[in-house]
Design an enzyme around this catalytic site. Structure first.
Site, PDB file in Angstrom:
ATOM      1  N   SER A  47      -1.784  42.620 -30.976  1.00 43.70           N
ATOM      2  CA  SER A  47      -1.355  43.048 -29.645  1.00 43.70           C
ATOM      3  C   SER A  47      -1.602  41.913 -28.666  1.00 43.70           C
ATOM      4  CB  SER A  47      -2.150  44.281 -29.213  1.00 43.70           C
ATOM      5  OG  SER A  47      -3.476  43.878 -28.914  1.00 43.70           O
ATOM      6  N   LYS A  48      -1.328  42.193 -27.405  1.00 40.95           N
ATOM      7  CA  LYS A  48      -1.469  41.174 -26.355  1.00 40.95           C
ATOM      8  C   LYS A  48      -2.863  40.559 -26.350  1.00 40.95           C
ATOM      9  CE  LYS A  48       2.077  42.138 -23.034  1.00 40.95           C
ATOM     10  NZ  LYS A  48       2.361  43.583 -22.972  1.00 40.95           N
TER      11      LYS A  48
END
Ligand code: GLU
Length: 482
Positions: A239-240
């Site tokens: 994810s980010k």
């Protein structure tokens, strides 16, 4: 092998940029199509009007083009198939495989587990249902899950099966007439003659419902292949928080398309013979679904950096020149130098690529050779010009030595500098590090003798003069402060 009946598709929803997971799915589809001589279809799944944007569609197309994921058909837009989706739902209604559900909209989602699998509306006779519909009563269409078991042979996961008892009667068309994902995707895949559905394993749980729809519509099943998800090195879903994850971001960071292509291919697949640096053609040649791994793939940024470096080192110099032009310009190299001195630019980049793992890093290393004037990196100054008087003293001696020699070949320069160091009774580093800051402005660079040789005598001496002026000013202001 060439089978024109083989048809694969990549079906992104344009709700965000193309991320690593989607890019890997697209790439596996691409490799499969090329390997089998089939067709690679692109379908933009834009039925979710609220979340889909034109801008993201463009961004996905750009990223695919940049990566070299050329499709043979499309982009088709799922939203264009709305009438067909509805027609398929009505076919299912007519055959009794679906029924009208008059529950008010909030209840039209799948009944929750424990509440029983069957919506009470499944008991309404088709005739009664038709009368109520005709009278304008809002309703959805719901699929009537048959009894029994749904099983398939997944190309990655092997045999999978679900008892239909665990699948609730799911909605096909909402009361506003919009199709749900499972209907739209099956309707499209049948219409497009898709023979392999290769996608992320987040869709494993949708597959039984989709298989039921194929069966109820009398269509033959494609081969399903669900590729495992991608985790960060910490074992958590990518994810980010793991940094850049979109193709666009990697592109901006100077990752090369061929390197990212190679890297993505190895995320959950391997050729099985230990090869890692593999160009597109080799990947096409080696790809097969039998070597897609069942377990999650780990996204290892260090490996991407390493691979990128291999491509930076191997790429034809002309291509490197082309790709580095913009970052060099941004680093202040004048267009005149870039246009009129191609040999110098080429030589600087060729030397600089020894040390850079991205185009940007290579350009940054090459820039001091080509800039009119350099600036001195603060950290480099703090480390190697800490004592400006001493640095200036040694730099003057170096200047005198370098101005009197004839050959600026790296080997000869090395002999001269080492001799100078022993005459001055200092280690060679005492001369080399401050000298590097003087000519390059930085603490790191390709080997100093190669650097000086490439700069040539005039530029080297000019840079040393500039540095001496700077060091004298530094020493002067310290005396004033002190
Ligand atoms: N549009 C879906 C997604 O982006 C893909 C559907 C599919 O591949 O079947 O997750």
């Amino acid at each position: 092998m060439c089978d024109t009946k083989v048809r694969v598709r990549f079906a992104p929803s344009p709700t965000g940029h193309l991320h690593v997971g989607g890019a890997r799915t697209a790439l596996f589809n691409y490799l499969l199509a090329r390997r089998l001589g089939g067709r690679f279809v692109l379908r933009i799944e834009d039925t979710d009007r609220a979340r889909s944007t034109e801008e993201m569609t463009r961004s996905i197309l750009d990223s695919m083009a940049w990566l070299g994921l050329d499709f043979d058909e499309g982009p088709y837009h799922q939203a264009d198939g709305l009438e067909r989706h509805r027609a398929d739902a009505l076919t299912l209604l007519e055959s009794g495989a679906a029924y009208r559900c008059f529950c008010p909209p909030p209840e039209q989602g799948a009944p929750k587990k424990g509440e029983g699998d069957v919506c009470a509306c499944s008991e309404i006779s088709p005739e009664d249902g038709a009368v109520r519909a005709k009278a304008g009563e809002p309703h959805a269409l719901r699929f009537r899950v048959p009894p029994g078991e749904t099983a398939w042979e997944d190309a990655v996961h092997g045999r999978r099966s679900v008892s239909n008892e665990h699948v609730v009667d799911f909605v096909l068309l909402r009361s506003d007439g919009t199709p749900v994902y499972n209907l739209a995707v099956v309707s499209d895949d049948i219409d497009m003659g898709i023979t392999y559905v290769l996608r992320g394993d987040d869709h494993l749980s949708n597959t039984p419902k989709q298989i039921m729809l194929y069966d109820a519509l009398g269509a033959s099943l494609p081969t399903f292949a669900h590729v495992p998800m991608i985790l960060g090195t910490d074992g958590r879903r990518l994810s980010k928080r793991h940094g850049a994850t979109s193709v666009e971001a990697f592109r901006e960071e100077g990752v090369l398309p061929d390197a990212l292509f190679n890297f993505l291919a190895l995320l959950g697949w391997s050729p099985g013979d230990g090869r890692e640096v593999m160009e597109k053609a080799e990947l096409v040649e080696a790809f097969g679904m039998d070597r897609i791994l069942k377990k999650s793939a780990v996204f290892d940024l260090e490996k991407l950096t390493w691979l990128n470096r291999q491509y930076v080192v191997l790429m034809p110099i002309e291509r490197l020149v082309e790709m580095a032009a913009e970052p060099l310009r941004a680093a202040g190299v004048s267009p005149g130098v870039l246009e009129d001195q191609p040999d110098r630019v080429r030589a600087a980049l060729d030397l600089a690529r020894e040390r850079g793992s991205t185009i940007q890093a290579v350009a940054a290393q090459a820039a001091p050779f080509l800039q009119e004037a350099i600036s001195y990196d603060e950290d480099a100054v703090a480390r190697f010009w800490k004592q400006p008087e001493e640095a200036a003293l040694l730099l003057r001696a170096t200047r005198d030595r370098l101005s009197s020699i004839v050959s600026f070949a790296p080997d000869d320069l090395e002999v001269e500098i080492r001799q100078l160091a022993s005459q001055q009774e200092v280690g060679a580093g005492k001369i080399i590090h401050p000298l590097r800051v003087a000519v390059m402005g930085t603490a790191v660079s390709p080997g100093i003798f190669a650097v000086l040789s490439l700069m040539g005598q005039d530029l080297t001496l000019g840079r040393i003069e500039g540095a001496l002026g700077y060091l004298d000013a530094m020493a002067g202001s310290r005396r004033l402060d002190g």
